[in-house]
Scaffold this motif. Structure first.
Motif, PDB file in Angstrom:
ATOM      1  N   VAL A 171     -22.935  75.688 -12.387  1.00  0.00           N
ATOM      2  CA  VAL A 171     -22.657  74.366 -12.972  1.00  0.00           C
ATOM      3  C   VAL A 171     -23.957  73.428 -12.689  1.00  0.00           C
ATOM      4  CG1 VAL A 171     -21.203  72.577 -12.919  1.00  0.00           C
ATOM      5  CG2 VAL A 171     -20.222  74.748 -12.576  1.00  0.00           C
ATOM      6  N   ARG A 172     -24.305  72.532 -13.504  1.00  0.00           N
ATOM      7  CA  ARG A 172     -25.391  71.923 -13.422  1.00  0.00           C
ATOM      8  C   ARG A 172     -24.958  70.350 -13.843  1.00  0.00           C
ATOM      9  NH1 ARG A 172     -30.570  73.539 -16.635  1.00  0.00           N
ATOM     10  NH2 ARG A 172     -28.886  74.105 -18.312  1.00  0.00           N
ATOM     11  N   LEU A 173     -25.553  69.252 -13.227  1.00  0.00           N
ATOM     12  CA  LEU A 173     -25.346  67.835 -13.364  1.00  0.00           C
ATOM     13  C   LEU A 173     -26.331  67.403 -14.340  1.00  0.00           C
ATOM     14  CD1 LEU A 173     -23.825  65.419 -12.595  1.00  0.00           C
ATOM     15  CD2 LEU A 173     -25.761  64.834 -11.175  1.00  0.00           C
ATOM     16  N   PHE A 174     -25.568  66.806 -15.261  1.00  0.00           N
ATOM     17  CA  PHE A 174     -26.421  66.278 -16.653  1.00  0.00           C
ATOM     18  C   PHE A 174     -26.536  64.813 -16.692  1.00  0.00           C
ATOM     19  CE2 PHE A 174     -25.940  70.476 -17.853  1.00  0.00           C
ATOM     20  CZ  PHE A 174     -26.720  70.782 -18.851  1.00  0.00           C
ATOM     21  N   SER A 175     -27.253  63.995 -16.897  1.00  0.00           N
ATOM     22  CA  SER A 175     -27.532  62.559 -17.008  1.00  0.00           C
ATOM     23  C   SER A 175     -28.447  62.145 -17.997  1.00  0.00           C
ATOM     24  CB  SER A 175     -27.762  62.338 -15.555  1.00  0.00           C
ATOM     25  OG  SER A 175     -29.215  62.164 -15.516  1.00  0.00           O
ATOM     26  N   ASN A 176     -28.375  60.791 -18.159  1.00  0.00           N
ATOM     27  CA  ASN A 176     -29.374  59.991 -19.087  1.00  0.00           C
ATOM     28  C   ASN A 176     -29.507  58.652 -18.423  1.00  0.00           C
ATOM     29  OD1 ASN A 176     -30.424  58.363 -20.982  1.00  0.00           O
ATOM     30  ND2 ASN A 176     -29.793  59.620 -22.478  1.00  0.00           N
ATOM     31  N   GLU A 177     -30.733  58.436 -17.922  1.00  0.00           N
ATOM     32  CA  GLU A 177     -30.958  57.062 -17.205  1.00  0.00           C
ATOM     33  C   GLU A 177     -31.960  56.282 -18.112  1.00  0.00           C
ATOM     34  OE1 GLU A 177     -32.382  57.554 -13.369  1.00  0.00           O
ATOM     35  OE2 GLU A 177     -30.806  59.259 -13.063  1.00  0.00           O
ATOM     36  N   THR A 178     -31.982  56.715 -19.412  1.00  0.00           N
ATOM     37  CA  THR A 178     -32.754  55.512 -20.381  1.00  0.00           C
ATOM     38  C   THR A 178     -31.941  54.241 -20.732  1.00  0.00           C
ATOM     39  OG1 THR A 178     -31.925  56.688 -22.484  1.00  0.00           O
ATOM     40  CG2 THR A 178     -33.838  57.755 -21.134  1.00  0.00           C
ATOM     41  N   GLU A 179     -30.851  54.407 -20.717  1.00  0.00           N
ATOM     42  CA  GLU A 179     -30.084  52.860 -21.140  1.00  0.00           C
ATOM     43  C   GLU A 179     -29.170  52.613 -19.735  1.00  0.00           C
ATOM     44  OE1 GLU A 179     -28.462  52.724 -24.955  1.00  0.00           O
ATOM     45  OE2 GLU A 179     -29.485  54.370 -25.761  1.00  0.00           O
ATOM     46  N   HIS A 180     -28.934  51.423 -19.543  1.00  0.00           N
ATOM     47  CA  HIS A 180     -28.032  50.923 -18.638  1.00  0.00           C
ATOM     48  C   HIS A 180     -26.759  50.525 -19.366  1.00  0.00           C
ATOM     49  CE1 HIS A 180     -31.065  50.372 -15.015  1.00  0.00           C
ATOM     50  NE2 HIS A 180     -31.720  50.769 -16.210  1.00  0.00           N
ATOM     51  N   TYR A 181     -25.689  50.685 -18.335  1.00  0.00           N
ATOM     52  CA  TYR A 181     -24.380  50.283 -19.106  1.00  0.00           C
ATOM     53  C   TYR A 181     -23.798  49.213 -18.090  1.00  0.00           C
ATOM     54  CZ  TYR A 181     -25.119  53.941 -22.422  1.00  0.00           C
ATOM     55  OH  TYR A 181     -25.494  54.699 -23.442  1.00  0.00           O
ATOM     56  N   ILE A 182     -22.861  48.708 -18.511  1.00  0.00           N
ATOM     57  CA  ILE A 182     -22.297  47.645 -17.527  1.00  0.00           C
ATOM     58  C   ILE A 182     -20.867  47.766 -17.358  1.00  0.00           C
ATOM     59  CG2 ILE A 182     -24.166  46.189 -17.355  1.00  0.00           C
ATOM     60  CD1 ILE A 182     -22.867  44.357 -19.547  1.00  0.00           C
ATOM     61  N   LYS A 183     -20.119  47.381 -16.444  1.00  0.00           N
ATOM     62  CA  LYS A 183     -18.727  46.974 -16.707  1.00  0.00           C
ATOM     63  C   LYS A 183     -17.985  45.747 -16.466  1.00  0.00           C
ATOM     64  CE  LYS A 183     -14.528  49.361 -14.445  1.00  0.00           C
ATOM     65  NZ  LYS A 183     -14.027  50.271 -13.382  1.00  0.00           N
ATOM     66  N   SER A 184     -17.233  45.288 -17.055  1.00  0.00           N
ATOM     67  CA  SER A 184     -16.512  44.059 -17.188  1.00  0.00           C
ATOM     68  C   SER A 184     -15.039  43.964 -17.054  1.00  0.00           C
ATOM     69  CB  SER A 184     -16.949  43.048 -17.958  1.00  0.00           C
ATOM     70  OG  SER A 184     -16.508  41.861 -18.043  1.00  0.00           O
ATOM     71  N   GLY A 185     -14.602  43.734 -16.005  1.00  0.00           N
ATOM     72  CA  GLY A 185     -13.008  44.062 -16.143  1.00  0.00           C
ATOM     73  C   GLY A 185     -12.852  45.498 -15.986  1.00  0.00           C
ATOM     74  N   GLU A 186     -12.161  46.138 -16.953  1.00  0.00           N
ATOM     75  CA  GLU A 186     -11.707  47.393 -17.225  1.00  0.00           C
ATOM     76  C   GLU A 186     -12.656  47.969 -18.262  1.00  0.00           C
ATOM     77  OE1 GLU A 186     -10.057  49.051 -15.095  1.00  0.00           O
ATOM     78  OE2 GLU A 186      -9.846  47.358 -13.968  1.00  0.00           O
ATOM     79  N   LYS A 187     -13.435  47.116 -19.093  1.00  0.00           N
ATOM     80  CA  LYS A 187     -14.395  47.717 -20.119  1.00  0.00           C
ATOM     81  C   LYS A 187     -15.540  47.969 -19.817  1.00  0.00           C
ATOM     82  CE  LYS A 187     -11.267  45.517 -23.750  1.00  0.00           C
ATOM     83  NZ  LYS A 187     -11.197  44.648 -24.814  1.00  0.00           N
ATOM     84  N   TYR A 188     -16.382  49.029 -20.481  1.00  0.00           N
ATOM     85  CA  TYR A 188     -17.547  49.262 -20.358  1.00  0.00           C
ATOM     86  C   TYR A 188     -18.426  48.789 -21.725  1.00  0.00           C
ATOM     87  CZ  TYR A 188     -15.893  52.173 -16.492  1.00  0.00           C
ATOM     88  OH  TYR A 188     -15.368  52.962 -15.731  1.00  0.00           O
ATOM     89  N   PHE A 189     -19.746  48.407 -21.414  1.00  0.00           N
ATOM     90  CA  PHE A 189     -20.685  47.823 -22.435  1.00  0.00           C
ATOM     91  C   PHE A 189     -22.032  48.497 -22.310  1.00  0.00           C
ATOM     92  CE2 PHE A 189     -17.407  44.821 -21.510  1.00  0.00           C
ATOM     93  CZ  PHE A 189     -16.916  44.223 -22.822  1.00  0.00           C
ATOM     94  N   SER A 190     -22.656  48.579 -23.347  1.00  0.00           N
ATOM     95  CA  SER A 190     -24.034  48.850 -23.155  1.00  0.00           C
ATOM     96  C   SER A 190     -24.850  47.549 -22.793  1.00  0.00           C
ATOM     97  CB  SER A 190     -24.631  49.225 -24.546  1.00  0.00           C
ATOM     98  OG  SER A 190     -23.988  50.599 -25.008  1.00  0.00           O
ATOM     99  N   LYS A 191     -25.838  47.622 -21.942  1.00  0.00           N
ATOM    100  CA  LYS A 191     -26.559  46.411 -21.419  1.00  0.00           C
ATOM    101  C   LYS A 191     -27.191  45.677 -22.725  1.00  0.00           C
ATOM    102  CE  LYS A 191     -28.966  44.995 -17.262  1.00  0.00           C
ATOM    103  NZ  LYS A 191     -29.669  45.365 -16.119  1.00  0.00           N
ATOM    104  N   ASP A 192     -27.506  46.265 -23.817  1.00  0.00           N
ATOM    105  CA  ASP A 192     -28.219  45.508 -24.764  1.00  0.00           C
ATOM    106  C   ASP A 192     -27.089  44.863 -25.693  1.00  0.00           C
ATOM    107  OD1 ASP A 192     -27.301  47.877 -25.999  1.00  0.00           O
ATOM    108  OD2 ASP A 192     -29.432  48.470 -26.568  1.00  0.00           O
ATOM    109  N   ASP A 193     -25.927  45.309 -25.462  1.00  0.00           N
ATOM    110  CA  ASP A 193     -24.746  44.784 -26.285  1.00  0.00           C
ATOM    111  C   ASP A 193     -23.571  44.501 -25.638  1.00  0.00           C
ATOM    112  OD1 ASP A 193     -23.208  44.126 -28.484  1.00  0.00           O
ATOM    113  OD2 ASP A 193     -23.125  46.166 -29.517  1.00  0.00           O
ATOM    114  N   PRO A 194     -23.613  43.421 -24.842  1.00  0.00           N
ATOM    115  CA  PRO A 194     -22.834  43.248 -23.766  1.00  0.00           C
ATOM    116  C   PRO A 194     -21.357  42.550 -24.487  1.00  0.00           C
ATOM    117  CG  PRO A 194     -24.125  41.464 -23.783  1.00  0.00           C
ATOM    118  CD  PRO A 194     -24.702  42.562 -24.668  1.00  0.00           C
TER     119      PRO A 194
END
Length: 491
Positions: A171-194
């Motif tokens: 089993v391997r861990l996969f990721s993507n660190e090219t874009e940031h995401y944010i959380k506001s309350g219970e919702k998630y947003f792309s940092k460039d589209d909050p």
């Protein structure tokens, strides 16, 4: 004088890695952010407990007439216990005798025999192995080992090994660190589209993939992560937004480093209001008496630290009783882990004295006895206050077995934050016994216990998930900057 000057002027070096910054005052905003994060982690950890469903279904019915370990098997098992030579080839007749021996042993003593399907699964595997071994002539040890692993492939026990090869899942861990995401309350947003919330990722809730992480500047963010059984080096995920838009992102194997060449097995370094504990093995008394003694002695000082950093990134495991002892000295309470335990009485213990010793050991460790089993069912909820003290646990995929048990135990203490990657996932069983198999000479390593978790919390090979992921480049620098920004007064 030179030595004192060096200590005063250089960054703190821990096992060759700079982890703690010079004395600084963390930002108020960042401290408040970390407080919110820790409160969230506390609420999650406060709910942890062993599964409430019964483990009786994992007990085997030993009263049936199925072949089990005999007295002759017992003597045969220990006769060549330390034998190191593995035969390149041996007769098919000998191979078949060994297969029958192996399956009698698994039925009698393997702690996960019923967990992995019992007689229905194992008898089918035995027949297939015997068929593929053939009826006459010779068989190579390499081919024989391959057949055993092929037909026992339904087992994913990372502690079980035949011929130095474990039965775990890749089993391997996969990721993507090219874009940031944010959380506001219970919702998630792309940092460039909050303004446009993410409602699904591959048809699942966003929190299945978006995990809190430390970014390249040492700040908290969210990145997508997935722990996958996959050989390909890329996978695609579709993000669906509140306004109906979709976007495809790709995840690749996550990068993380660890220090392979250890400068020390154990170390405890103290600073103004922090302690750094490096534990590179769960020390057994017979192998590392000095390290074990030092570690347990230092717990009284660890309790005084406002911030305690416990580094388990290079810890492959060892003696689980060390975890119990450390926990008791730190909290004053007996550890109640977040799993139920089922353990088979060793069949080769036959004389009354050994049986009494085994019963006494079970009693000391909180196990109850029922027929051929010892068990601890529903350990009970445990979540202990830690005042203003904070514990930061550093993990990696090389954090295994007893080190994972320690990670689990620390989650029972308030204000504990796990930083790094998923642990190795080597905790469903334990490696109690290692021996040379009687005819091939191949190593057999197995355990007679089961540690039963809620699968949403821990799965073999997938490990325990960190509270904050740390992957990518310059990990030590990013970790140092994180402490500098978010934890006041580390020096």
């Amino acid at each position: 004088m030179k030595k004192k000057l060096l200590i005063l002027t250089c960054s703190v070096l821990v096992a060759g890695q700079s982890l703690l910054p010079a004395s600084v005052k963390a930002g108020v905003k960042e401290q408040e952010e970390l407080t919110v994060v820790i409160d969230e982690i506390n609420k999650k950890n406060e709910e942890l407990d062993a599964p409430i469903d019964s483990i009786d279904r994992f007990c085997y019915n030993y009263k049936n007439s199925k072949p089990k370990v005999t007295k002759k098997d017992n003597s045969l098992m220990w006769e060549d216990y330390d034998r190191k030579n593995i035969l390149l080839k041996f007769t098919v007749y000998a191979a078949k005798k060994e297969v029958h021996w192996l399956f009698r042993l698994l039925r009698s003593q393997y702690g996960l025999y019923t967990y992995y399907g019992g007689d229905a699964k194992f008898e089918k595997a035995e027949k297939l192995i015997l068929k593929d071994v053939g009826s006459k002539g010779m068989i190579s040890a390499k081919k024989y080992q391959k057949l055993l692993h092929k037909h026992l492939g339904f087992i994913t026990d990372e502690h079980l090994a035949i011929g130095e090869q474990i039965f775990g899942t890749d089993v391997r861990l996969f990721s993507n660190e090219t874009e940031h995401y944010i959380k506001s309350g219970e919702k998630y947003f792309s940092k460039d589209d909050p303004q446009n919330a993410i409602v699904e990722i591959n048809g699942k809730q966003p929190e299945k993939y978006l995990k809190r992480a430390i970014d390249e500047n040492g700040r908290l963010t969210y990145y997508p992560y997935a722990r996958l059984k996959q050989k390909e080096d890329i996978c695609s995920y579709i993000l669906k937004y509140e306004n109906g838009d979709t976007k495809s992102i790709s995840l690749k194997p996550a990068k993380y480093s660890y220090k392979k060449d250890l400068d020390r097995m154990y170390g405890y370094d103290k600073y103004d209001n922090a302690g750094y504990v490096e534990i590179n093995e769960a020390f057994m008394e017979e192998d590392f008496p000095k390290e074990r003694k030092r570690l347990l002695k230092d717990v009284s000082d660890m309790k005084k630290q406002e911030n305690l950093i416990i580094d388990l990134r290079n810890n492959p495991g060892g003696d689980g009783t060390l975890v119990d002892e450390w926990f008791y000295r730190y909290t004053g309470k007996q550890l109640l882990p977040n799993y139920s335990t089922l353990r088979i009485r060793p069949v080769w213990i036959s004389d009354a004295k050994e049986l009494r010793e085994m019963d006494a050991f079970a009693d000391e460790t909180g196990l109850e006895k029922s027929g051929k089993y010892y068990y601890r069912q529903y350990p009970g909820h445990q979540y202990l206050e830690n005042g203003d003290r904070q514990i930061f646990v550093l993990t990696s995929a090389h954090t295994c077995s007893a080190a994972e048990a320690m990670t689990d135990a620390l989650k029972n203490i308030e204000n504990t934050v796990v930083i790094g990657t998923n642990t190795g996932g080597v905790l469903l069983n334990m490696a109690n016994y290692s021996m040379a198999m009687p005819y091939s000479g191949l190593l057999l390593q197995f355990g007679e216990a089961m540690q039963y978790f809620d699968p949403s919390y821990f799965q073999e090979s997938y490990g325990l998930e960190p509270d904050i992921y740390l992957t990518g480049k310059n990990l030590n620098k990013r970790l140092e900057t994180f402490f500098e920004l978010y934890v006041d007064g580390l020096n």
